[in-house]
Design an enzyme around this catalytic site. Structure first.
Site, PDB file in Angstrom:
ATOM      1  CB  ILE A   8      36.105 -41.835  56.345  1.00 32.88           C
ATOM      2  CG1 ILE A   8      36.114 -42.943  55.476  1.00 32.88           C
ATOM      3  CG2 ILE A   8      35.085 -40.605  56.021  1.00 32.88           C
ATOM      4  CD1 ILE A   8      35.715 -43.927  56.243  1.00 32.88           C
ATOM      5  CG  HIS A  37      39.605 -33.945  65.141  1.00 28.34           C
ATOM      6  ND1 HIS A  37      37.580 -33.876  65.934  1.00 28.34           N
ATOM      7  CD2 HIS A  37      38.760 -34.161  63.304  1.00 28.34           C
ATOM      8  CE1 HIS A  37      37.531 -33.569  65.801  1.00 28.34           C
ATOM      9  NE2 HIS A  37      37.554 -33.836  64.154  1.00 28.34           N
ATOM     10  CG  HIS A  97      40.460 -31.304  59.899  1.00 27.89           C
ATOM     11  ND1 HIS A  97      39.276 -32.484  59.061  1.00 27.89           N
ATOM     12  CD2 HIS A  97      39.730 -30.851  61.325  1.00 27.89           C
ATOM     13  CE1 HIS A  97      38.441 -32.295  59.518  1.00 27.89           C
ATOM     14  NE2 HIS A  97      38.723 -32.103  60.908  1.00 27.89           N
TER      15      HIS A  97
HETATM   16  P1  AMP Z   1      34.919 -32.225  62.662  1.00 24.70           P
HETATM   17  O1  AMP Z   1      34.910 -33.550  63.994  1.00 24.70           O
HETATM   18  O2  AMP Z   1      33.535 -31.808  62.226  1.00 24.70           O
HETATM   19  O3  AMP Z   1      36.178 -31.944  62.912  1.00 24.70           O
HETATM   20  O4  AMP Z   1      34.989 -33.577  61.928  1.00 24.70           O
HETATM   21  C1  AMP Z   1      34.637 -34.496  61.367  1.00 24.70           C
HETATM   22  C2  AMP Z   1      36.070 -35.537  60.313  1.00 24.70           C
HETATM   23  O5  AMP Z   1      36.077 -36.589  60.758  1.00 24.70           O
HETATM   24  C3  AMP Z   1      35.117 -35.599  58.874  1.00 24.70           C
HETATM   25  O6  AMP Z   1      35.785 -34.323  58.028  1.00 24.70           O
HETATM   26  C4  AMP Z   1      35.029 -37.214  58.725  1.00 24.70           C
HETATM   27  O7  AMP Z   1      35.558 -37.477  57.385  1.00 24.70           O
HETATM   28  C5  AMP Z   1      36.465 -37.099  59.516  1.00 24.70           C
HETATM   29  N1  AMP Z   1      35.611 -39.288  59.895  1.00 24.70           N
HETATM   30  C6  AMP Z   1      34.595 -39.583  60.737  1.00 24.70           C
HETATM   31  N2  AMP Z   1      35.303 -41.235  60.384  1.00 24.70           N
HETATM   32  C7  AMP Z   1      36.013 -41.505  60.100  1.00 24.70           C
HETATM   33  C8  AMP Z   1      36.907 -42.043  60.354  1.00 24.70           C
HETATM   34  N3  AMP Z   1      35.892 -43.472  60.488  1.00 24.70           N
HETATM   35  N4  AMP Z   1      37.978 -42.225  59.425  1.00 24.70           N
HETATM   36  C9  AMP Z   1      38.854 -41.253  59.112  1.00 24.70           C
HETATM   37  N5  AMP Z   1      37.822 -39.927  59.251  1.00 24.70           N
HETATM   38  C10 AMP Z   1      36.669 -40.411  59.236  1.00 24.70           C
END
Ligand code: AMP
Length: 127
Positions: free
Chosen positions: A36, A110, A112
């Site tokens: 997002i 997740h 990336h």
């Molecule tokens: P991290 O847990 O720090 O590895 O990153 C979590 C990622 O999830 C971040 O890059 C956010 O931008 C992304 N994120 C959070 N909510 C959403 C959503 N609803 N849809 C897509 N990406 C998301």
């Protein structure tokens, strides 16, 4: 390591269809969607459908089918993005932020997939 999984996290809600996502790929064991808040021209998140907090949880506790399915899904997204350098793509980076040191915000595994531009060195110099 046995982790407790918080099923109110935002990716669990996406998996349940409670909130939408910009879907890139869905398979039996994985879902991929655009981040997002993209940090590169290509920024896709790939998550397993099972309730795993992070990579070590997944690697220790997932079934072989889940592990294969998740990794194949990552490969399929890389192919969709035309990012594989062997296929003329620019390359990419996989990141799985974990825990406090990794600054993980969402407690569902997740990966990336980042690409579409030269990303620079992986980490800033140690402080
Ligand atoms: P991290 O847990 O720090 O590895 O990153 C979590 C990622 O999830 C971040 O890059 C956010 O931008 C992304 N994120 C959070 N909510 C959403 C959503 N609803 N849809 C897509 N990406 C998301």
């Amino acid at each position: 390591m046995a982790y407790s999984y918080d099923d109110t996290n935002i990716f669990a809600r996406i998996l349940r269809g409670e909130i939408p996502c910009s879907k890139v790929l869905e398979t039996e064991h994985a879902l991929a969607f655009n981040d997002i808040a993209p940090q590169a021209p290509h920024h896709v998140l790939v998550i397993p459908k099972g309730a795993y907090v992070n990579y070590d949880d997944f690697a220790s506790n997932a079934t072989d089918a889940e592990i294969i399915g998740f990794n194949r899904a990552i490969g399929e997204v890389i192919a969709q993005l035309n990012a594989a350098p062997g296929d003329g793509g620019l390359g990419y980076r996989l990141v799985a932020n974990t825990g406090e040191a990794g600054v993980q915000d969402v407690p569902h595994l997740h990966v990336h997939i980042l690409g579409g531009r030269v990303l620079g060195r992986m980490l800033p110099a140690a402080q």
